[in-house]
Write a protein that holds these residues in place. Sequence first.
Motif, mmCIF file in Angstrom:
data_model
loop_
_atom_site.group_PDB
_atom_site.id
_atom_site.type_symbol
_atom_site.label_atom_id
_atom_site.label_comp_id
_atom_site.label_asym_id
_atom_site.label_seq_id
_atom_site.Cartn_x
_atom_site.Cartn_y
_atom_site.Cartn_z
ATOM 1 N N VAL A 151 -35.040 -14.654 7.953
ATOM 2 C CA VAL A 151 -34.582 -15.333 6.654
ATOM 3 C C VAL A 151 -33.041 -14.708 6.367
ATOM 4 O O VAL A 151 -32.350 -15.532 5.933
ATOM 5 N N LEU A 152 -33.096 -13.689 6.392
ATOM 6 C CA LEU A 152 -31.579 -13.123 5.763
ATOM 7 C C LEU A 152 -30.424 -13.732 6.922
ATOM 8 O O LEU A 152 -29.378 -13.973 6.504
ATOM 9 N N PHE A 157 -25.382 -15.316 8.646
ATOM 10 C CA PHE A 157 -24.613 -15.759 9.693
ATOM 11 C C PHE A 157 -24.846 -17.217 9.955
ATOM 12 O O PHE A 157 -25.494 -17.488 11.262
ATOM 13 N N PRO A 158 -24.713 -18.099 9.319
ATOM 14 C CA PRO A 158 -24.914 -19.477 9.426
ATOM 15 C C PRO A 158 -24.363 -20.452 10.598
ATOM 16 O O PRO A 158 -24.906 -21.455 10.951
ATOM 17 N N LYS A 159 -23.070 -19.901 11.013
ATOM 18 C CA LYS A 159 -22.170 -20.956 11.670
ATOM 19 C C LYS A 159 -22.844 -20.868 13.252
ATOM 20 O O LYS A 159 -23.319 -19.885 13.664
ATOM 21 N N GLN A 166 -26.153 -13.218 14.608
ATOM 22 C CA GLN A 166 -27.281 -13.532 14.172
ATOM 23 C C GLN A 166 -28.689 -12.705 14.754
ATOM 24 O O GLN A 166 -29.560 -12.121 13.939
ATOM 25 N N ARG A 167 -28.487 -12.973 16.124
ATOM 26 C CA ARG A 167 -29.575 -12.412 16.968
ATOM 27 C C ARG A 167 -29.677 -10.800 16.792
ATOM 28 O O ARG A 167 -30.585 -10.252 16.649
ATOM 29 N N ASP A 236 -13.730 -17.124 3.575
ATOM 30 C CA ASP A 236 -14.622 -17.543 4.483
ATOM 31 C C ASP A 236 -15.573 -16.451 5.235
ATOM 32 O O ASP A 236 -15.423 -16.114 6.422
ATOM 33 N N ALA A 237 -16.035 -15.860 4.277
ATOM 34 C CA ALA A 237 -17.035 -14.575 4.530
ATOM 35 C C ALA A 237 -18.208 -14.415 3.672
ATOM 36 O O ALA A 237 -18.248 -14.703 2.623
#
Length: 273
Positions: A151-152, A157-159, A166-167, A236-237
């Motif tokens: 979820v977090l 880290f959506p890009k 993200q992993r 952008d962070a």
Amino acid sequence: MPRLQIRGAELHYESLGHGPPLLFIHGLGSSTRDWEAQLAYFSPRFHVVTFDLRGHGRSDKPPGPYSIAGFAADTAELIRWLSLGPTHVVGLSMGGMIAFQLAISAPELVQSLAIVNSGPEFILRTLRARLQIVQRKLIVRLLGMRQMGRVLGKRLFPKPEQAELQRLFIDRWAENDPRAYLDALRALIGWTVADHLDAIHCPTLVITSDQDYTPIAVKETYAARMPQAELSIIRDARHMLPLERPDAFNQVLMEFLLKHRPLLRNLPESCEG
């Protein structure tokens, strides 16, 4: 593996480099590993120390209750045991709260502060804020730490190009002990030093991401109440700034440290006014 017995718990720490002491304090659910880019960057010019808070990483995870004041007391003992004080202190998120508390309760140990995506209080003033905490508790209890990390991780880290970050974040989050994580989460709720900001006289850098959980205006407001605080915005962070944008973060922090190092040599060796 270096460890110190502090206030009834063994805490894991890492120490690298020579020069002025520089201490990094991680956030909730994190560990020393999230400062790897900072260890490598700053250790050629500073004596860099990171450590796992009690309940986190490779440190002991005694039963709670935990508190920000208790985490700050652990940090103070670590500084004394390693003869670091007064030291430059950098804190991210919950680590920033601990840094604030340390500067209030043991100012003689703090030479400068860098507060990263954090603030001087964690008071749940709205229904939305209270529901967010309830949601976290339910996810951890019912679905586990890996699902909480998923979820977090999607928010932080959506890009597409951040898929590996993200992993990594999810894998590390999954290693958290659920009970210790919830104990640490409870430590945040209701904590504040907002009425004591004018007592922090050491140079302070407030670093905020433009897409952090809390608006830039919140940081501007509390920074204005501190005698020697300045604000730096990184565009952008998101919240995990040192991990997401290490180059930009390291540059801003290094400029601050080098700018104030000559000044600090001429000041009393503490945050006290």
